[in-house]
Scaffold this active site. Structure first.
Site, PDB file in Angstrom:
ATOM      1  N   LYS A  10       0.813  -1.215   0.000  1.00  0.00           N
ATOM      2  CA  LYS A  10       0.000   0.000   0.000  1.00  0.00           C
ATOM      3  C   LYS A  10       0.847   1.267   0.000  1.00  0.00           C
ATOM      4  O   LYS A  10       0.573   2.201  -0.771  1.00  0.00           O
ATOM      5  CB  LYS A  10      -0.919  -0.036   1.220  1.00  0.00           C
ATOM      6  CG  LYS A  10      -1.669   1.250   1.506  1.00  0.00           C
ATOM      7  CD  LYS A  10      -2.699   1.028   2.582  1.00  0.00           C
ATOM      8  CE  LYS A  10      -2.105   0.514   3.872  1.00  0.00           C
ATOM      9  NZ  LYS A  10      -1.298   1.525   4.564  1.00  0.00           N
ATOM     10  N   THR A  11       1.874   1.298   0.860  1.00  0.00           N
ATOM     11  CA  THR A  11       2.708   2.506   0.942  1.00  0.00           C
ATOM     12  C   THR A  11       3.385   2.788  -0.391  1.00  0.00           C
ATOM     13  O   THR A  11       3.504   3.942  -0.819  1.00  0.00           O
ATOM     14  CB  THR A  11       3.761   2.345   2.049  1.00  0.00           C
ATOM     15  OG1 THR A  11       3.097   2.052   3.284  1.00  0.00           O
ATOM     16  CG2 THR A  11       4.578   3.611   2.203  1.00  0.00           C
ATOM     17  N   ASP A 193      -4.395   7.851   4.007  1.00  0.00           N
ATOM     18  CA  ASP A 193      -4.053   6.459   4.280  1.00  0.00           C
ATOM     19  C   ASP A 193      -4.801   5.986   5.529  1.00  0.00           C
ATOM     20  O   ASP A 193      -5.228   6.803   6.359  1.00  0.00           O
ATOM     21  CB  ASP A 193      -2.543   6.351   4.495  1.00  0.00           C
ATOM     22  CG  ASP A 193      -2.065   4.916   4.538  1.00  0.00           C
ATOM     23  OD1 ASP A 193      -2.811   4.025   4.097  1.00  0.00           O
ATOM     24  OD2 ASP A 193      -0.938   4.688   5.009  1.00  0.00           O
ATOM     25  N   GLU A 194      -4.953   4.669   5.669  1.00  0.00           N
ATOM     26  CA  GLU A 194      -5.612   4.071   6.842  1.00  0.00           C
ATOM     27  C   GLU A 194      -6.982   4.704   7.088  1.00  0.00           C
ATOM     28  O   GLU A 194      -7.338   5.044   8.224  1.00  0.00           O
ATOM     29  CB  GLU A 194      -4.722   4.225   8.087  1.00  0.00           C
ATOM     30  CG  GLU A 194      -3.316   3.674   7.935  1.00  0.00           C
ATOM     31  CD  GLU A 194      -3.256   2.151   7.907  1.00  0.00           C
ATOM     32  OE1 GLU A 194      -4.317   1.505   7.881  1.00  0.00           O
ATOM     33  OE2 GLU A 194      -2.138   1.604   7.886  1.00  0.00           O
ATOM     34  N   GLN A 224      -8.724  -4.272   8.945  1.00  0.00           N
ATOM     35  CA  GLN A 224      -7.702  -3.851   9.906  1.00  0.00           C
ATOM     36  C   GLN A 224      -8.170  -2.649  10.741  1.00  0.00           C
ATOM     37  O   GLN A 224      -7.357  -1.896  11.273  1.00  0.00           O
ATOM     38  CB  GLN A 224      -6.400  -3.515   9.177  1.00  0.00           C
ATOM     39  CG  GLN A 224      -5.801  -4.708   8.449  1.00  0.00           C
ATOM     40  CD  GLN A 224      -4.465  -4.398   7.816  1.00  0.00           C
ATOM     41  OE1 GLN A 224      -3.471  -4.173   8.492  1.00  0.00           O
ATOM     42  NE2 GLN A 224      -4.443  -4.379   6.486  1.00  0.00           N
ATOM     43  N   ARG A 576       1.146  -9.699  10.534  1.00  0.00           N
ATOM     44  CA  ARG A 576       2.455  -9.069  10.741  1.00  0.00           C
ATOM     45  C   ARG A 576       3.575 -10.062  10.450  1.00  0.00           C
ATOM     46  O   ARG A 576       4.729  -9.676  10.272  1.00  0.00           O
ATOM     47  CB  ARG A 576       2.625  -8.569  12.178  1.00  0.00           C
ATOM     48  CG  ARG A 576       1.626  -7.545  12.714  1.00  0.00           C
ATOM     49  CD  ARG A 576       1.440  -6.383  11.821  1.00  0.00           C
ATOM     50  NE  ARG A 576       0.286  -6.591  10.942  1.00  0.00           N
ATOM     51  CZ  ARG A 576       0.013  -5.873   9.870  1.00  0.00           C
ATOM     52  NH1 ARG A 576       0.831  -4.906   9.510  1.00  0.00           N
ATOM     53  NH2 ARG A 576      -1.053  -6.115   9.125  1.00  0.00           N
TER      54      ARG A 576
END
Length: 728
Positions: A10-11, A193-194, A224, A576
């Site tokens: 995503k980043t 973002d997020e 998430q 993770r």
């Protein structure tokens, strides 16, 4: 809307989009990118600069963005000015205590931390009506009064808490049409973002800015969303297409992080949720080792076996820094820490006592704050007697009284020699000692704008490090090390911000969290809560304490939205892991000073698909296989088994003197949550309504069927916890 699954790059997508805009001729100042941690914002900015060599875009968190706007335009929101101080939770709690004292309200009955949480909740949902202040009339009235007093005290002192940063930005934009149009015109390309973690106020900020052009690109993952407890609203991302009809939806489903087995485990778990955007993560990575689930006798054996596993991994060549241990509750780290120390395995706890909340750091920042914001009386009260110079509570109370009588701020009174006659000889001497130090610090600031030099002047003029020498050697060294780290942070700030200021440095320290400061370069095993793990990744992950009552952490009821968020939290922990994943649970665990039976988490049975008990991506030990039988009980109607059913199946007493669904209260475990069912010898069964106070004076109010509400001092109440009830 970019629906980006865990580990889907995503980043990289965001930074390449920004780079594409800049290469297409869009001025950097027209691009606004918002993320949720300063660490992520810094990484995004660095990647963008590497791609196109431009440092023009605004890349920050919501709070940093809001602080920047308010520094420029605070004069439009009376009575604030641009030198406002951003307060952390510790500062805010101290102010609430001051207000309670001034109003003669017992802080043992009206807990400052709980009141502060209520105030924050009201702000986050932008409510001020009676419904947001509690159904109990007396409680609502007190909260309403304290909310108003707290707000007024913050204004008088030129202080903002984190909620104020966002709320005042909304107010600034809504009440000043010219500013709103100016920033709409400037930020023609907005990326957030997020997005699943935005609350109602952050949603309002983005809506205001994007309304005219609609050029909003959001990225996120409903799977998430784990911050509902602090105001995040998953509906912001679930309803994005309704808010912006015709929006283009892009799925990022390829996971580049985890092995096939880890990903299959994550998919099997999260597919049970209803509140989500359907997607199925896949990977070209190898299948890898199966996810291993182990059951141990108790937390001591669990910690020993985790330590043994770590020793074998390290001996086989796995660096300590590649390993992380996650848990739902901070208290679970204790037994693990002891074993790591015994085994001489280096480790670091992420999210313990935050660096900027340590006493020596708060003291030094207090001096910096009063130099930057003379109206910050709370910081002044903290440092006015540092080092001790006979400035007792009576002297401080007299200073406050004079300040109120004259309508002046506390620092003005302390620095005013013409007011000395209003104080006793002893008080004048103490005040004069502080005055001399403060004036020397003002001179030092005039000589140099360097934050490092100002900090060194504080250490020199106050003799603060000499003050520490009277403590034990180990404590002295730790505190001096922390001071050295703060000076180092100032050096770094001066180097990276040539045009920076003391205000800028204080703002940076106020918005940094432990994860922002964490250095992955240290070769240590990382211990942290599942919430702290968001956004990180490790080759090897262990998740301890996967038990019902802990994960999921059950509160007053078994509401499905809460269970779904707990499931998302475990999903975040699982995703993770890059190469190896271990999950552990125990037969019993000591909590609240008693050893009590533990129930395997309902989520463990969900990690394998119900049609495939021998799924290759999971490896269960024999005890886990047996213990999960109770978790898979089905009701006649096909619903999921209740905790009582599972307890019966496992031959465990559900009425043990322990709350298996315990929760944290202000940093410590508190079994008496609202909705807890208890039994009393005289009054029978009842339900907890509320708790107040601390320690031995902590009280609980219980509503009994026949006797009505009764209040007890918990340490003498002889109450027996028997479970939770949503319909008692």
């Amino acid at each position: 809307m970019v629906l980006a699954g865990a580990g889907s790059g995503k980043t990289r997508v965001i930074t390449h989009r920004i780079a594409h805009l800049l290469r297409s001729g869009v001025p950097g100042d027209n691009v606004l990118a918002i993320t949720f941690t300063n660490k992520a914002a810094g990484e995004m900015k660095e990647r963008t600069e590497r791609l196109c060599g431009s440092s023009g875009p605004w890349v920050s968190t919501f709070h940093s963005f809001s602080a920047k706007l308010l520094r420029r335009h605070a004069y439009r929101i009376e009575p604030y000015d641009s030198s406002f101080t951003i307060c952390d939770r510790d500062d805010c709690k101290a102010l609430v205590k001051t207000i309670l004292k001034e109003q003669n309200i017992d802080s043992q009955l009206w807990d400052p931390a709980s009141l502060l949480s209520s105030i924050s909740k009201i702000k986050n949902v932008r409510q001020g009506d009676d419904a947001s202040l509690g159904s109990d009339y007396k409680h609502g009235q007190v909260l309403r009064d304290l909310y108003n007093l707290y707000t007024e005290a913050m204004r008088e002192r030129n202080l903002l808490d984190f909620d104020d940063l966002l709320l005042l930005t909304v107010r600034l934009l809504e009440e000043n049409e010219d500013l709103l149009e100016r920033y709409r015109e400037q930020f023609r390309f907005i990326l957030i973002d997020e997005y699943q973690d935005t609350n109602s106020v952050q949603y309002r900020i983005s809506s205001l800015l994007a309304k005219s052009h609609g050029n909003l690109c959001i990225t996120g993952d409903p799977d998430q969303s784990i911050y509902h407890w602090r105001g995040a609203d998953i509906n912001n991302i679930l309803n994005f297409e309704k808010d912006y009809p015709g929006a283009r939806i892009i799925l990022l489903e390829q996971n580049y992080r985890s092995t096939g087995n880890i990903l299959a485990t994550a998919n099997a778990l999260i597919s049970r949720n209803i509140e989500r955007k359907p997607k199925d993560l896949w990977t070209e990575n190898p299948q890898g080792e199966p996810v291993r689930i182990y059951r141990f006798l108790n937390e001591m054996e669990e910690a020993r076996e985790i330590s043994t596993l770590l020793r074998s991994l390290i001996a086989a060549g796995t660096p300590c820094g590649d390993i992380a241990i996650f848990y739902r509750l901070n208290a679970f780290s204790r037994a693990i820490e002891q074993e790591l120390i015994y085994s001489n395995i280096p480790y670091a706890i992420i999210g313990g006592i935050e660096f900027f909340l340590r006493k020596e750091i708060k003291d030094l920042l207090g001096f910096l704050r009063i130099m930057d914001n003379p109206r910050d009386s709370e910081s002044l009260k903290r440092v006015i007697n540092v080092p001790p110079r006979g400035m007792g509570k009576g002297t401080i109370a007299r200073l406050e009284s004079v300040a109120r009588e004259l309508g002046r701020n506390l620092l003005d009174v302390a620095l005013s020699e013409e007011l000395d006659e209003l104080f006793t000889t002893r008080q004048r001497k103490a005040i004069g000692g502080f005055r001399l130090i403060y004036l020397k610090l003002v001179d030092a600031r005039k000589e140099s704008a360097s934050v490092e030099e100002i900090l060194r002047a504080i250490l020199r003029e106050t003799g603060y490090e000499r003050l520490l020498d009277g403590m034990g050697h180990e404590e002295t060294q730790e505190r001096k090390t922390n001071i050295g780290e703060l000076v180092g942070a100032a050096v770094e700030y001066d180097r990276n911000h040539p045009e920076g200021s003391l205000t800028g440095f204080l703002e940076l320290t106020a918005i940094l969290g432990d994860v922002d400061r964490w250095d992955r370069r240290e070769d240590r095993v990382s211990l942290m809560t599942l919430h702290s793990a968001k956004g990180l990744e490790f080759p090897v992950v262990l998740i301890a304490g996967v038990e019902d009552g802990v994960l999921p952490l059950l509160r007053s009821d078994d509401a499905e939205p809460d269970i779904e968020e707990e499931r998302r939290l475990l999903f975040v922990g699982i995703t993770r892991a890059k190469q190896a994943l271990y999950l552990t649970h125990t037969n019993s665990r000591q909590r609240f000073g008693q050893i009590n039976p533990s129930i395997p988490s309902r989520f463990l049975s969900e990690l394998t698909r119900p049609t495939d008990e021998s799924a290759e991506h999971i490896e269960l030990d024999a005890e886990t296989k047996a213990s999960l039988h109770g978790q898979r009980l089905k009701r006649p109607g096909g619903g999921r088994a209740r905790e009582e059913d599972c307890l019966d199946e496992l031959d465990i007493d559900p009425f043990a003197d322990e709350d298996p669904f315990g929760n944290f209260f202000d940093g410590d475990e508190d079994p008496y949550l609202a909705g807890t069912r208890v039994a009393h010898e005289e009054y029978g069964e009842g339900e907890v309504v509320r708790t107040n106070g601390f320690g031995e004076r902590r009280r609980v109010t219980v509503r009994f069927k026949a006797a009505g509400e009764k209040q007890f001092v918990i340490s003498h109440a002889n109450l027996r916890i028997i479970g939770f009830s949503s319909d008692f």
